[in-house]
Design a protein around this motif. Sequence first.
Motif, PDB file in Angstrom:
ATOM      1  N   UNK A 538     -37.571 -71.889  30.648  1.00 44.91           N
ATOM      2  CA  UNK A 538     -36.460 -72.750  31.049  1.00 44.91           C
ATOM      3  C   UNK A 538     -36.568 -73.210  32.496  1.00 44.91           C
ATOM      4  N   UNK A 539     -37.164 -72.374  33.366  1.00 49.53           N
ATOM      5  CA  UNK A 539     -37.301 -72.789  34.767  1.00 49.53           C
ATOM      6  C   UNK A 539     -38.124 -74.067  34.878  1.00 49.53           C
ATOM      7  N   UNK A 540     -39.149 -74.167  34.031  1.00 53.85           N
ATOM      8  CA  UNK A 540     -40.022 -75.344  34.075  1.00 53.85           C
ATOM      9  C   UNK A 540     -39.334 -76.542  33.414  1.00 53.85           C
ATOM     10  N   UNK A 541     -38.570 -76.293  32.360  1.00 50.78           N
ATOM     11  CA  UNK A 541     -37.996 -77.380  31.573  1.00 50.78           C
ATOM     12  C   UNK A 541     -36.677 -77.896  32.128  1.00 50.78           C
ATOM     13  N   UNK A 542     -35.943 -77.078  32.858  1.00 45.99           N
ATOM     14  CA  UNK A 542     -34.643 -77.481  33.371  1.00 45.99           C
ATOM     15  C   UNK A 542     -34.824 -78.516  34.481  1.00 45.99           C
ATOM     16  N   UNK A 543     -33.783 -79.333  34.815  1.00 47.04           N
ATOM     17  CA  UNK A 543     -32.396 -79.186  34.332  1.00 47.04           C
ATOM     18  C   UNK A 543     -32.064 -80.002  33.087  1.00 47.04           C
ATOM     19  N   UNK A 544     -32.993 -80.887  32.640  1.00 37.46           N
ATOM     20  CA  UNK A 544     -32.666 -81.814  31.549  1.00 37.46           C
ATOM     21  C   UNK A 544     -33.249 -81.356  30.227  1.00 37.46           C
ATOM     22  N   UNK A 545     -33.090 -80.069  29.895  1.00 46.60           N
ATOM     23  CA  UNK A 545     -33.665 -79.566  28.650  1.00 46.60           C
ATOM     24  C   UNK A 545     -32.561 -79.076  27.725  1.00 46.60           C
ATOM     25  N   UNK A 546     -32.714 -79.389  26.436  1.00 44.12           N
ATOM     26  CA  UNK A 546     -31.791 -78.919  25.413  1.00 44.12           C
ATOM     27  C   UNK A 546     -32.582 -78.430  24.209  1.00 44.12           C
ATOM     28  N   UNK A 547     -32.140 -77.339  23.613  1.00 44.58           N
ATOM     29  CA  UNK A 547     -32.748 -76.858  22.376  1.00 44.58           C
ATOM     30  C   UNK A 547     -31.647 -76.722  21.335  1.00 44.58           C
ATOM     31  N   UNK A 548     -31.879 -77.307  20.180  1.00 48.89           N
ATOM     32  CA  UNK A 548     -30.912 -77.264  19.079  1.00 48.89           C
ATOM     33  C   UNK A 548     -31.553 -76.545  17.892  1.00 48.89           C
ATOM     34  N   UNK A 549     -30.922 -75.473  17.437  1.00 45.69           N
ATOM     35  CA  UNK A 549     -31.396 -74.730  16.270  1.00 45.69           C
ATOM     36  C   UNK A 549     -30.339 -74.874  15.172  1.00 45.69           C
ATOM     37  N   UNK A 585     -34.570 -86.803  29.756  1.00 42.47           N
ATOM     38  CA  UNK A 585     -34.032 -85.795  28.843  1.00 42.47           C
ATOM     39  C   UNK A 585     -35.131 -85.203  27.978  1.00 42.47           C
ATOM     40  N   UNK A 586     -35.193 -83.855  27.932  1.00 45.21           N
ATOM     41  CA  UNK A 586     -36.155 -83.163  27.083  1.00 45.21           C
ATOM     42  C   UNK A 586     -35.377 -82.428  25.992  1.00 45.21           C
ATOM     43  N   UNK A 587     -35.687 -82.716  24.758  1.00 42.53           N
ATOM     44  CA  UNK A 587     -34.927 -82.128  23.645  1.00 42.53           C
ATOM     45  C   UNK A 587     -35.900 -81.534  22.639  1.00 42.53           C
ATOM     46  N   UNK A 588     -35.543 -80.336  22.147  1.00 38.04           N
ATOM     47  CA  UNK A 588     -36.331 -79.659  21.117  1.00 38.04           C
ATOM     48  C   UNK A 588     -35.394 -79.287  19.977  1.00 38.04           C
ATOM     49  N   UNK A 589     -35.787 -79.692  18.767  1.00 38.43           N
ATOM     50  CA  UNK A 589     -34.987 -79.373  17.576  1.00 38.43           C
ATOM     51  C   UNK A 589     -35.767 -78.399  16.690  1.00 38.43           C
ATOM     52  N   UNK A 590     -35.046 -77.394  16.159  1.00 36.87           N
ATOM     53  CA  UNK A 590     -35.588 -76.514  15.121  1.00 36.87           C
ATOM     54  C   UNK A 590     -34.585 -76.534  13.971  1.00 36.87           C
ATOM     55  N   UNK A 605     -39.718 -82.798  18.673  1.00 40.31           N
ATOM     56  CA  UNK A 605     -39.440 -83.009  20.089  1.00 40.31           C
ATOM     57  C   UNK A 605     -39.355 -84.504  20.370  1.00 40.31           C
ATOM     58  N   UNK A 606     -38.934 -84.863  21.556  1.00 45.58           N
ATOM     59  CA  UNK A 606     -38.872 -86.277  21.978  1.00 45.58           C
ATOM     60  C   UNK A 606     -39.869 -86.545  23.086  1.00 45.58           C
ATOM     61  N   UNK A 607     -41.038 -85.915  22.981  1.00 47.06           N
ATOM     62  CA  UNK A 607     -42.029 -85.986  24.053  1.00 47.06           C
ATOM     63  C   UNK A 607     -42.989 -87.145  23.970  1.00 47.06           C
ATOM     64  N   UNK A 608     -42.714 -88.164  23.159  1.00 39.47           N
ATOM     65  CA  UNK A 608     -43.603 -89.324  23.124  1.00 39.47           C
ATOM     66  C   UNK A 608     -44.557 -89.353  21.959  1.00 39.47           C
ATOM     67  N   UNK A 609     -44.557 -88.329  21.130  1.00 42.33           N
ATOM     68  CA  UNK A 609     -45.436 -88.337  19.970  1.00 42.33           C
ATOM     69  C   UNK A 609     -46.767 -87.673  20.222  1.00 42.33           C
TER      70      UNK A 609
END
Length: 696
Positions: A538-549, A585-590, A605-609
């Motif tokens: 999270x330190x690397x991914x913050x502050x614009x990171x979200x994970x949805x499970x 914004x960085x978003x990860x869905x599971x 993810x929304x990382x560009x493919x």
Amino acid sequence: MACKLHLILYSCIVVLCTCCFHDKDGKAHSVGAEVRMIEQLDSLLEADPTRALSRMDSLLPHLTDSVLYYRGIVFKAKAYMLMSQPDHADRMLKMAGRFCQASKQDKDVLALQASVYNMEGNQLARQTKFDSARVKFLKAYHLYTENGGGIRRFNIMLNLADAYLREGYYDKASLWYHNSLAFADSLRLPEAQCFSAYYGLGQVYMELRDFTQCDAYYDRAGKFFESMKPFEKHIYLNNRGNSYYFRQDYKTALKYFRRSLAYVSLHPEMEYERNLTMVNMGEVFLLMNQTDSASYYLSRCYKFFQKVDNNSALYYIDTQLIELALKEGNLPLARKRLDEAVVPRFVEPNMVHIRNRYLQHYFEESKDFRQAYYYQRENSRIDDSIRSERIKMRAQEAALRFQRDSTPMHKEILIQQAENKVLLLHEWLYVGGLIILLLIVAAGTWLIYRKRKRSMEELKMRMAITSLRLKNIRNRISPHFVFNVLSREISSLKDKESNMHLHELIKLIRRNLELTESMTVTLADELDFVRTYIGLEERVLQPDFEMHINISPSVDPEKVEIPVMLLQIPVENAVKHALVDKEGKRILWIEVKDCREYIEAVVRDNGGGFRVSTGSYGTGTGMKVLAQTIQLLNSYNRNPIIMTINNVKIEGREETGCEVKFVIPVDYSYLLRRIKRTNLWRRFTERLSLMTKKVQ
């Protein structure tokens, strides 16, 4: 998608006049200073036809030899053609043609006649009269073949291939291009002189929508871009842009067309090429819904093609203007342009396809759906024809490849027959040599066998020693002992936040060590492992990171079993290769869904493919291990686990992401073959008892 007009992209690839005369042995000999002057002007012609024409006008009065004089006349015809003055070019060619017919048909006159035919073919090709142009090219080809042509024969073959290509005979075009390359090999021409055949084949495959082969040939030709002549650079850039047009990559196509326009604008004499490029740019802007830019370029080039009486180009521009009026919502103007449109004698299949597409749009807007359906059906027929041509083309290439392979094979058979005759005469010598050779081979084989056997024994010994050493290291320091010591030392630190992260890291390592001994894990344990890993990152991914499970209510994570690392590896890849370097914004869905007969697990993810290479380097073994694990388990199951990796559009966001999806059957077994047979027997007996109950 409808095909694009290319007009006459290869009509300038010609040898319009011979550079020297030849004797009976085909060797060139000088006929004076006038010949050297014409050769110098011929090299100047491609770069500056206006200047070359002026110098030729001053040279002609001093040419005493009649054949040499009319070579100068053909030279002027070429200059006029490059300057888009077809009437003057035709007049020059008629003068040279009359001289050839009235003269004695010696070798020099026949060479001049061949160059006249070649020039006449190019003039006809510019007027889209490809069948007539092909007749002229064939006459020139036969003259060069009978009287020795060399490089001129090679160029005529390219012109013939181009004529077939413009008529839509893609198999014949490919055959002539390949024959020209084979002929170039026989002449030992350097590859730098064959790039025109390469981008000709690129165009053939572009017409057949085989873009892999198309790009391969264009890339091969592009290596020699700097050494191309001005009109050849225009051809390459224009055709390369068209190849991206077919793929509906209009931005890339426009980039090549802009380069082509910028380049030909540096050469005022290339007026034809400049207006041709503007036609293509006008259509690309039209397809990109930039109607103002489309109207600007189409209106600029319309008058030029009216002046040179090129009905094929006017037909194509009228087609674009009809669609432009429809896009501007002006149906009466579209109807007027349709009524006033030019209809040429010959229309290329590409233009027919485009015309049908726009007419379909026109009749849809006019509410005449019967006619709209007619043009839609016609385009489907053309598409089927292109697919048929692609099949015929591949068959033609296979036959050509077989022909090329069979020729050296026939030669080898003749050589072998001669060797057999020698063998019969000297049989005792060959038998003795064969016996000696067999003894040598047998001795060598035995020595290699002994050496490999010793090497294998030495390797086994080293592996045993290495294994003992590893066991010794494990016995000296236990991994659990290391974890306990680390936990003790971390507890003594005062920074509680750092303690928490280090404890999570130890938990992650310990859990990873435990999972290596297992083939499966519960969904709850896998999600716990993923949450721990994300917590550390999270330190690397913050502050614009979200994970949805998101887990379906009907899915019990404590009971559902999945292969170990099924979610862990895709999550690590998403973080490492997509989200870490992403801006915004960085978003990860599971997501885990219950689909009755199977469980669907998705990591998105929304990382560009997915990309072949990223800024983050890794070994790449994670997905290989996961794929091999699934492949191994699938070999013991009737219904397999299916893994797919796709680039997807993110709902609600104008972004592309990578989605890894697993479809896991509910009755999936993680047991080995011997145990799996027991399960199969148990299932069989249960089904048999159930059937018995139904019968009772």
